[in-house]
Every structure is written in structure tokens, then in C-alpha cells.
Design an enzyme around this catalytic site. Sequence first.
Site, PDB file in Angstrom:
ATOM      1  N   ASP A 149       0.794  -1.226   0.000  1.00 24.83           N
ATOM      2  CA  ASP A 149       0.000   0.000   0.000  1.00 24.83           C
ATOM      3  C   ASP A 149       0.828   1.279   0.000  1.00 24.83           C
ATOM      4  OD1 ASP A 149      -3.106  -0.851   0.875  1.00 24.83           O
ATOM      5  OD2 ASP A 149      -1.549  -2.306   1.313  1.00 24.83           O
ATOM      6  N   TRP A 189      -0.496   6.542  -0.158  1.00 24.76           N
ATOM      7  CA  TRP A 189      -0.930   6.900   1.190  1.00 24.76           C
ATOM      8  C   TRP A 189      -2.077   6.014   1.689  1.00 24.76           C
ATOM      9  CZ3 TRP A 189      -0.149  10.161  -2.908  1.00 24.76           C
ATOM     10  CH2 TRP A 189       0.988  10.973  -2.850  1.00 24.76           C
ATOM     11  N   ASP A 190      -2.423   4.996   0.904  1.00 26.39           N
ATOM     12  CA  ASP A 190      -3.505   4.083   1.266  1.00 26.39           C
ATOM     13  C   ASP A 190      -4.845   4.810   1.408  1.00 26.39           C
ATOM     14  OD1 ASP A 190      -4.474   1.529   1.716  1.00 26.39           O
ATOM     15  OD2 ASP A 190      -4.227   1.649   3.882  1.00 26.39           O
ATOM     16  N   TYR A 191      -5.088   5.734   0.488  1.00 26.36           N
ATOM     17  CA  TYR A 191      -6.353   6.473   0.488  1.00 26.36           C
ATOM     18  C   TYR A 191      -7.445   5.671  -0.229  1.00 26.36           C
ATOM     19  CZ  TYR A 191      -4.245  10.883   2.149  1.00 26.36           C
ATOM     20  OH  TYR A 191      -3.632  11.860   2.892  1.00 26.36           O
ATOM     21  N   ASP A 192      -7.669   4.451   0.233  1.00 22.30           N
ATOM     22  CA  ASP A 192      -8.746   3.639  -0.343  1.00 22.30           C
ATOM     23  C   ASP A 192     -10.050   4.431  -0.375  1.00 22.30           C
ATOM     24  OD1 ASP A 192      -6.861   1.657  -0.168  1.00 22.30           O
ATOM     25  OD2 ASP A 192      -7.875   0.520   1.400  1.00 22.30           O
TER      26      ASP A 192
END
Length: 309
Positions: A216, A255-258
Site C-alpha cells: 500500500d 498513502w492508502d487512500y482507499d
Amino acid sequence: SGRVTAFEASPIVVNDSLYYCTPFNRIFSLDPETGEERWVFDAKIDSTGVQSHICRGVTYWQDPEAEAGAVCSKRIFMATVDARLVGVDADTGKACDGFGERGTVDLMHGMGPYRGTGSYATSPALAINDLLVLGALVKDNEQSDMAGGVVRAFDARTGELRWAFDPVPPRMNPVTAADVAEGASFTPSTPNSWSLITGDSKRGIIYVPMGNPPNDYYGGEPRGKMDYYGSSLVALNATSGEVMWHFQAVHHDLWDYDIAAQPVPFEQQTANGPVPGVVLATKMGHIFLLHAETGEPLFPVEERPVPQT
């Protein structure tokens, strides 16, 4: 409810009952006025490889072709943390024998050598027409070689796999439901959809909020070119699973902004009449309002260059 960790379920009230699930995959049916317990179904899960015990809710589906009062004409479905999809009679809590194998569909079928590695659905399936559509959680930051993030549609009566969205870039050949029927496995290490999927039955569109490919927070070579559908809202044809459009909220997301919020259909009122739209809320605090049928922004979206270091 018995053993509970973080309770994340949104109960539903339908069929004169209140239904919900626990993190350890027990389904409860209660009298919605008194809270009296009517029945409990225990999926008897195997917690091997489970990172987080989560169940965000159950799904209700009623068969329009079934005779009134027939067994399993009304069904409750639940995804489990040991990667199964179970279907029970909404009135009794008994397993629906005609669904999958004695009421259970193995969600690791076609997923390759990743059983027990942390790929399982934590959000309820979307019921649209006679289909159950769901994605799955995939463990974050474990390794680059992980189970794929395929989104699948199963027949609500039989549990048969009807179609699959294998989220690979367009230049790659996606794996289809027909391929899996012949023994193939879905593409590993693709972006996944762990949150709530929305359906628009009027327009035949399914809105899928996507997460990221592994790893991620690392965007180097092991991640390859799998970012294409990462941190995107993907609109699928509800009948075939084909991509209609997609809107990427973060390009090359490190930034793992799912996309964690459930997409919300709405109508934008204009001087020329209502325009169908869908709201996409993001972890960045940005809210995008998109045309439901094309994905084009209904309000301007400005692309700005950012430092590459």
C-alpha cells in the site's frame, strides 16, 4: 450477541424482523419492536489467518419467482471471515441447501494459492436483481504477492458465479468467470474493494469503491502497473460486470487512500432538468460529484502538479 470485538454491523429491518451479524459471523434475527430473539445462525468460522474479525452487515433477498411461503423464498446472506458466502432462510435461519454446497459458497475458489492468507469479505454483498455482488478485504502491507481483488457476482438462487471484474489494466487480459470454470485463477495483487458496493437497478449500474494494490505504501517495481483502478470509483454493468467508466480520486496512491465510503446515487437539479449523479467521498476530505452514466465531474475537478520526490 456473544463474543464481540469491534461491532461494525448496520442492522437491517425487513420481513418484519431485524437482522444483523457479529464479528465472529453469527446472524441474529430479532423482533424489531421488543428485541426478542427469533433465531441465530452460527457459521462456525475457522479464524486461521484472520487479521480482523469484522462483519458490516447481512443481505436480504426475496425470490420473485418462488411461491409464497416456500422454503428459502426469502434469504439472508452473510460473508464470513473464513472466505465463505452463506445463505439461510430469513424466517427460520436454516441453511438454504440449494445455494452453493448445502448453503455455502467457497469464495476462495479461483483465487489461487492464497487460502488462509487474509483475503475475505467483511462487507455485505449487494443484492441487485438475482445477483449477489461482493469484493473482499486483502491484508495490507504484508507482501507484494497477495490474493487478487476481484469483484464477483453470484446467482442468488444457486450460488453459481455469473460474472467477475478482474481489476487489471486494459492492456492486460482479465480473468473471466468462464476462465475460472475451466480451472484458471484470478489475477493476484490487484486493487480490491473491501467497502460497501452500491447498485442502481433503474440504470443497471453497480458502483464499486476500490482500494489499492499491494504494497500500500510502496509504489516501486513489485507493484507493477496495477494502479490503474486503485483508489477509484468503478462503474460496472450490472448484467455483465463490464466496466462502463472509472474515476480515479488519487493517482499512484502511496498513502492508502482507499475509497472507504459507500457511493451514493443522487439527482443533480439543473436548468435543463435532473441529471443522474453519484457522490464519491474520499479520505482526503474531497467530495466528487460525478455523472452517474459517464463518470464526468458535475462540478469542476482541477488537476494540479505535485512534487515527484
